[in-house]
Scaffold this active site. Structure first.
Site, PDB file in Angstrom:
ATOM      1  N   LYS A   1       0.842  -1.198   0.000  1.00 35.67           N
ATOM      2  CA  LYS A   1       0.000   0.000   0.000  1.00 35.67           C
ATOM      3  C   LYS A   1       0.887   1.262   0.000  1.00 35.67           C
ATOM      4  O   LYS A   1       2.110   1.164   0.199  1.00 35.67           O
ATOM      5  CB  LYS A   1      -0.907  -0.031   1.234  1.00 35.67           C
ATOM      6  CG  LYS A   1      -1.945  -1.185   1.202  1.00 35.67           C
ATOM      7  CD  LYS A   1      -2.769  -1.201   2.492  1.00 35.67           C
ATOM      8  CE  LYS A   1      -3.812  -2.298   2.507  1.00 35.67           C
ATOM      9  NZ  LYS A   1      -4.546  -2.358   3.808  1.00 35.67           N
TER      10      LYS A   1
ATOM     11  N   TYR B   1     -12.007  -3.779  -2.937  1.00 32.25           N
ATOM     12  CA  TYR B   1     -12.612  -4.186  -1.656  1.00 32.25           C
ATOM     13  C   TYR B   1     -13.974  -4.840  -1.861  1.00 32.25           C
ATOM     14  O   TYR B   1     -14.351  -5.719  -1.094  1.00 32.25           O
ATOM     15  CB  TYR B   1     -12.695  -2.994  -0.694  1.00 32.25           C
ATOM     16  CG  TYR B   1     -11.342  -2.667  -0.113  1.00 32.25           C
ATOM     17  CD1 TYR B   1     -10.741  -3.535   0.801  1.00 32.25           C
ATOM     18  CD2 TYR B   1     -10.633  -1.548  -0.502  1.00 32.25           C
ATOM     19  CE1 TYR B   1      -9.474  -3.281   1.304  1.00 32.25           C
ATOM     20  CE2 TYR B   1      -9.365  -1.282   0.001  1.00 32.25           C
ATOM     21  CZ  TYR B   1      -8.790  -2.148   0.908  1.00 32.25           C
ATOM     22  OH  TYR B   1      -7.539  -1.906   1.400  1.00 32.25           O
TER      23      TYR B   1
ATOM     24  N   THR C   1      -4.393  -7.938  10.837  1.00 31.93           N
ATOM     25  CA  THR C   1      -4.801  -6.666  10.227  1.00 31.93           C
ATOM     26  C   THR C   1      -4.354  -5.430  11.018  1.00 31.93           C
ATOM     27  O   THR C   1      -3.914  -4.446  10.432  1.00 31.93           O
ATOM     28  CB  THR C   1      -6.339  -6.636  10.083  1.00 31.93           C
ATOM     29  OG1 THR C   1      -6.741  -7.800   9.371  1.00 31.93           O
ATOM     30  CG2 THR C   1      -6.806  -5.420   9.332  1.00 31.93           C
TER      31      THR C   1
ATOM     32  N   ARG D   1       4.003  -6.815   9.466  1.00 27.58           N
ATOM     33  CA  ARG D   1       3.327  -5.703  10.168  1.00 27.58           C
ATOM     34  C   ARG D   1       3.854  -5.557  11.596  1.00 27.58           C
ATOM     35  O   ARG D   1       4.058  -4.450  12.089  1.00 27.58           O
ATOM     36  CB  ARG D   1       1.819  -5.932  10.164  1.00 27.58           C
ATOM     37  CG  ARG D   1       1.176  -5.708   8.791  1.00 27.58           C
ATOM     38  CD  ARG D   1      -0.233  -6.260   8.761  1.00 27.58           C
ATOM     39  NE  ARG D   1      -0.974  -5.939   7.556  1.00 27.58           N
ATOM     40  CZ  ARG D   1      -2.058  -6.598   7.156  1.00 27.58           C
ATOM     41  NH1 ARG D   1      -2.525  -7.619   7.876  1.00 27.58           N
ATOM     42  NH2 ARG D   1      -2.679  -6.244   6.059  1.00 27.58           N
TER      43      ARG D   1
ATOM     44  N   ASN E   1      -1.541  -0.346   7.436  1.00 21.92           N
ATOM     45  CA  ASN E   1      -0.928  -1.646   7.735  1.00 21.92           C
ATOM     46  C   ASN E   1      -0.054  -2.176   6.590  1.00 21.92           C
ATOM     47  O   ASN E   1       0.177  -3.372   6.482  1.00 21.92           O
ATOM     48  CB  ASN E   1      -2.005  -2.652   8.168  1.00 21.92           C
ATOM     49  CG  ASN E   1      -3.089  -2.841   7.139  1.00 21.92           C
ATOM     50  OD1 ASN E   1      -2.952  -2.404   5.998  1.00 21.92           O
ATOM     51  ND2 ASN E   1      -4.166  -3.518   7.512  1.00 21.92           N
TER      52      ASN E   1
ATOM     53  N   HIS F   1      -1.824  -5.303   1.559  1.00 20.05           N
ATOM     54  CA  HIS F   1      -3.032  -6.121   1.426  1.00 20.05           C
ATOM     55  C   HIS F   1      -2.605  -7.503   0.971  1.00 20.05           C
ATOM     56  O   HIS F   1      -1.767  -7.617   0.071  1.00 20.05           O
ATOM     57  CB  HIS F   1      -4.000  -5.541   0.385  1.00 20.05           C
ATOM     58  CG  HIS F   1      -5.025  -6.553  -0.021  1.00 20.05           C
ATOM     59  ND1 HIS F   1      -6.132  -6.828   0.755  1.00 20.05           N
ATOM     60  CD2 HIS F   1      -5.065  -7.432  -1.060  1.00 20.05           C
ATOM     61  CE1 HIS F   1      -6.822  -7.814   0.181  1.00 20.05           C
ATOM     62  NE2 HIS F   1      -6.197  -8.202  -0.917  1.00 20.05           N
TER      63      HIS F   1
ATOM     64  N   GLU G   1      -9.805 -10.786  -6.939  1.00 23.70           N
ATOM     65  CA  GLU G   1      -9.013  -9.558  -6.747  1.00 23.70           C
ATOM     66  C   GLU G   1      -7.954  -9.409  -7.839  1.00 23.70           C
ATOM     67  O   GLU G   1      -7.701  -8.304  -8.317  1.00 23.70           O
ATOM     68  CB  GLU G   1      -8.327  -9.574  -5.384  1.00 23.70           C
ATOM     69  CG  GLU G   1      -9.295  -9.418  -4.221  1.00 23.70           C
ATOM     70  CD  GLU G   1      -8.648  -9.652  -2.861  1.00 23.70           C
ATOM     71  OE1 GLU G   1      -9.368  -9.598  -1.853  1.00 23.70           O
ATOM     72  OE2 GLU G   1      -7.427  -9.915  -2.795  1.00 23.70           O
TER      73      GLU G   1
HETATM   74  P1  GDP Z   1      -7.224  -7.783   5.984  1.00 26.67           P
HETATM   75  O1  GDP Z   1      -7.613  -8.819   4.992  1.00 26.67           O
HETATM   76  O2  GDP Z   1      -6.334  -8.292   7.073  1.00 26.67           O
HETATM   77  O3  GDP Z   1      -6.655  -6.528   5.373  1.00 26.67           O
HETATM   78  O4  GDP Z   1      -8.549  -7.324   6.703  1.00 26.67           O
HETATM   79  P2  GDP Z   1     -10.068  -7.234   6.161  1.00 26.67           P
HETATM   80  O5  GDP Z   1     -10.219  -7.809   4.795  1.00 26.67           O
HETATM   81  O6  GDP Z   1     -10.951  -7.722   7.259  1.00 26.67           O
HETATM   82  O7  GDP Z   1     -10.269  -5.683   6.074  1.00 26.67           O
HETATM   83  C1  GDP Z   1      -9.739  -4.929   5.024  1.00 26.67           C
HETATM   84  C2  GDP Z   1      -9.429  -3.554   5.540  1.00 26.67           C
HETATM   85  O8  GDP Z   1     -10.603  -2.978   6.141  1.00 26.67           O
HETATM   86  C3  GDP Z   1      -8.365  -3.506   6.624  1.00 26.67           C
HETATM   87  O9  GDP Z   1      -7.058  -3.457   6.119  1.00 26.67           O
HETATM   88  C4  GDP Z   1      -8.762  -2.245   7.368  1.00 26.67           C
HETATM   89  O10 GDP Z   1      -8.274  -1.106   6.688  1.00 26.67           O
HETATM   90  C5  GDP Z   1     -10.271  -2.237   7.279  1.00 26.67           C
HETATM   91  N1  GDP Z   1     -10.856  -2.840   8.472  1.00 26.67           N
HETATM   92  C6  GDP Z   1     -11.060  -4.158   8.694  1.00 26.67           C
HETATM   93  N2  GDP Z   1     -11.599  -4.373   9.887  1.00 26.67           N
HETATM   94  C7  GDP Z   1     -11.770  -3.147  10.468  1.00 26.67           C
HETATM   95  C8  GDP Z   1     -12.295  -2.723  11.724  1.00 26.67           C
HETATM   96  O11 GDP Z   1     -12.721  -3.486  12.573  1.00 26.67           O
HETATM   97  N3  GDP Z   1     -12.303  -1.377  11.959  1.00 26.67           N
HETATM   98  C9  GDP Z   1     -11.840  -0.486  11.054  1.00 26.67           C
HETATM   99  N4  GDP Z   1     -11.879   0.807  11.354  1.00 26.67           N
HETATM  100  N5  GDP Z   1     -11.333  -0.858   9.852  1.00 26.67           N
HETATM  101  C10 GDP Z   1     -11.300  -2.170   9.559  1.00 26.67           C
HETATM  102 MG    MG Z   2      -9.163  -8.993   3.504  1.00 24.93          MG
END
Ligand code: GDP
Ligand code: MG
Length: 205
Positions: free
Chosen positions: A17, A57, A129, A140, A160, A163, A174
């Protein structure tokens, strides 16, 4: 991956990112995946539009919006706060907006990595995450410390660095947001013979 293909053909999408590029961590990140034995089959530097970031997303569809919203709303309650959103979906939509703003704020490095268990292992190497709680030793955990506490306070996306696809099925969807099939290079990597060949012959003279 189709069912007829060998598990070594599994693919995942990784995106360094904008913060990862600005922190000069491209080489370090590639090194981690490379040293675990994975093969890079496509890569490019991209300046994504907010639309492309949203398409990325939204490959998880309504289900993703809902589940990320439920998770974030539960986090407000855990902190003893009331979620400012009427529904989890609204919370999910707000996260989609901040995520798209973050991902399109500068160049990103998109990559497709291939190998057995690549989705699972790359997520393990990448770490959880939220960097604050990501395991030490993960990318991370080692290179960033952002938290939901700070990012929610400032109404921004959590920074973070990376992705990495959550499942092989998501990965295939994706990948299509970022690459054409002809951009994926089919080639033999010498390492793969040592990792996957049935017999380790040809080592001794
Ligand atoms: P990843 O696959 O580990 O990146 O996580 P996810 O697919 O669940 O979420 C994608 C992105 O959404 C993350 O990188 C965060 O930027 C955001 N996100 C996910 N869960 C949360 C949450 O509980 N709170 C907030 N504020 N953002 C979140
Ligand atoms: Mg994800």
């Amino acid at each position: 991956m189709t069912t007829t293909e060998h598990p070594k053909k599994e693919r995942t999408l990784v995106i360094v990112k904008p913060d990862g590029i600005q922190r000069s961590l491209m080489g370090e990140i590639i090194k981690r995946y490379e040293q675990a034995g994975y093969k890079l089959v496509a890569t490019k530097l991209v300046l994504p539009t907010a639309e492309q970031a949203k398409d990325h997303y939204m490959v998880g569809g309504e289900e993703w919006l809902e589940s990320v919203g439920v998770k974030a709303s539960a986090a407000y309650e855990k902190k003893g706060m009331k979620s400012p959103f009427m529904t989890p979906r609204e919370n999910g939509l707000a996260i989609l907006e901040t995520n798209a703003k973050y991902l399109s704020s500068g160049p990103v490095l998109a990559m497709v990595w291939q190998g057995a268990h690549v989705v699972e292992v790359i997520r393990k190497l990448t770490g959880g995450t939220e960097p604050r709680s990501s395991e030490a030793g993960s990318i991370r955990g080692d290179f960033v410390h952002d938290s939901y506490m700070i990012s929610d306070t400032d109404n921004r996306s959590i920074r973070n660095l990376i992705h990495a696809s959550g499942s092989a099925a998501d990965a295939e969807k994706e990948i299509r947001v970022w690459f054409h099939e002809h951009e994926m290079i089919d080639y033999r990597l010498i390492n793969e013979a040592i990792l996957y060949d049935v017999n380790l012959d040809g080592i001794l003279d």
